[in-house]
Design an enzyme around this catalytic site. Sequence first.
Site, mmCIF file in Angstrom:
data_model
loop_
_atom_site.group_PDB
_atom_site.id
_atom_site.type_symbol
_atom_site.label_atom_id
_atom_site.label_comp_id
_atom_site.label_asym_id
_atom_site.label_seq_id
_atom_site.Cartn_x
_atom_site.Cartn_y
_atom_site.Cartn_z
ATOM 1 N N HIS A 269 0.863 -1.246 0.060
ATOM 2 C CA HIS A 269 0.086 0.181 -0.165
ATOM 3 C C HIS A 269 0.858 1.285 0.020
ATOM 4 C CE1 HIS A 269 0.758 0.965 4.342
ATOM 5 N NE2 HIS A 269 0.491 -0.272 4.680
ATOM 6 N N CYS B 49 3.420 -4.963 6.460
ATOM 7 C CA CYS B 49 2.989 -4.579 4.951
ATOM 8 C C CYS B 49 4.239 -4.310 4.241
ATOM 9 C CB CYS B 49 2.096 -3.646 4.942
ATOM 10 S SG CYS B 49 0.393 -4.055 5.736
#
Length: 444
Positions: free
Chosen positions: A345, A362
């Site tokens: 992201h 992430c």
Amino acid sequence: MKGSAFPPTLRRVGVGLVGAGLLLATACSGTGADTAGAEGDGDPVELRITPEDGATEVRPDSPITVTAANGTITDVKVEQAPPEGQAADASAEEGGAAELAVLTGTLNEDKTEWVSDWTLTPGSEVTVTATAEGADGETAEVVSAFTALPASEGQRLELVSNFPMSDDTVGVGMPIIVNFDLPVQNKAQVEAAMEVVSEKPAVGAWNWFGDQMAVFRTEDYWEPDQNVTVNLHLAGVQASEGVYGVENYQIDFTVGREQITTVDNDTHQAVVESGGETVREFPISNGNGSTRAYTTTTGVHLTMEKYQHLVMDSATVGIPEGHPDYYKLDVNYAVRFSNSGEFLHAAPWNGSLGQANLSHGCTNASTEDARWFYENSLMGDPYIVTGTDRELEVDNGWGYWQRSWDEWLENSATGEADATDEPGTPGSPFGIPADAQASPVSAN
């Protein structure tokens, strides 16, 4: 075909199916009774059908068998009338109803035995009309009409959800995932009823994760740019004792271009290749590794779903509000690659892209790179992470490529590979052999 790459919700897809195998030409009109062929110079044709004419409560997982002596089978037609109160192929897509009405079978090499390919719809009224021809050209016809045992309330296996869905376009690593509403104990029979047909050659097999989820994976990635059809011949399969499938389903999807992303935890770089050529390379920042939860998993992942905007709350991965490590972030262009909270992201706040791993697990990227990845990702694209000490589990998201092919095949209930460019499946969907059925009906 056109379809969303990452469906926001699951849906059930049901249509009537045509089984693989030999479908003989349209039969002569049924007579409603057994008729004998005329006796010529040789012995008369003997034609036999099981189950017997007039039988009731025939197990749906019984095969239909037609045999001929002193001649060869020229035609078999099977008609199934749905149970009272159940519309024929009510959930079928347009054009599927005609297919559902056909139950195909396979004829042996000398054309003396025909066996149905798939099981019977529970509660249906079945009419089998068979014809055979003797050496002298004389013919015999026989009809057997019987009723299949209905599925009891609470013992009807149905499809709850599936990935991919019909009309989806997916990446080359995409598995086929089906979820059932009831536990499956007879896994080999259910596997044998689930037929995968691809335009380009592939070899695959089913594995089970629990008793209600089956996953089909190929030995190697799908070849790109092709259509794949999944024929779930579930009607009549005995999934567990007394539990029968009640409906057939079909899923049609497209495998798109080949795109594979490799993320190097040590160099902090992501490389995206399409058709073997590098199309994008950008700096990233992975999990900081201070805890297992904050360590990005190494292994072959698949992209699963994507969100233009997503609120990431650590409470969803076991770190509640009030905990020192609690976080709640608004992120853009998030593409999921595991079930343990891992996404690629946009992270405009991270000033260490390409230099250090600072995230909670992430893959952080710039807004520009994250937007490009979001816009160019399909569900099922391989996403390979290297260099961390936390191995991706096979059941963490879609970590199915973490199993070697030999291990995958060993975990198949049938234990056999399925060539998807050929019709049929390994094993048998039947739970009762032909020689264990009731006495046959014959004409001679």
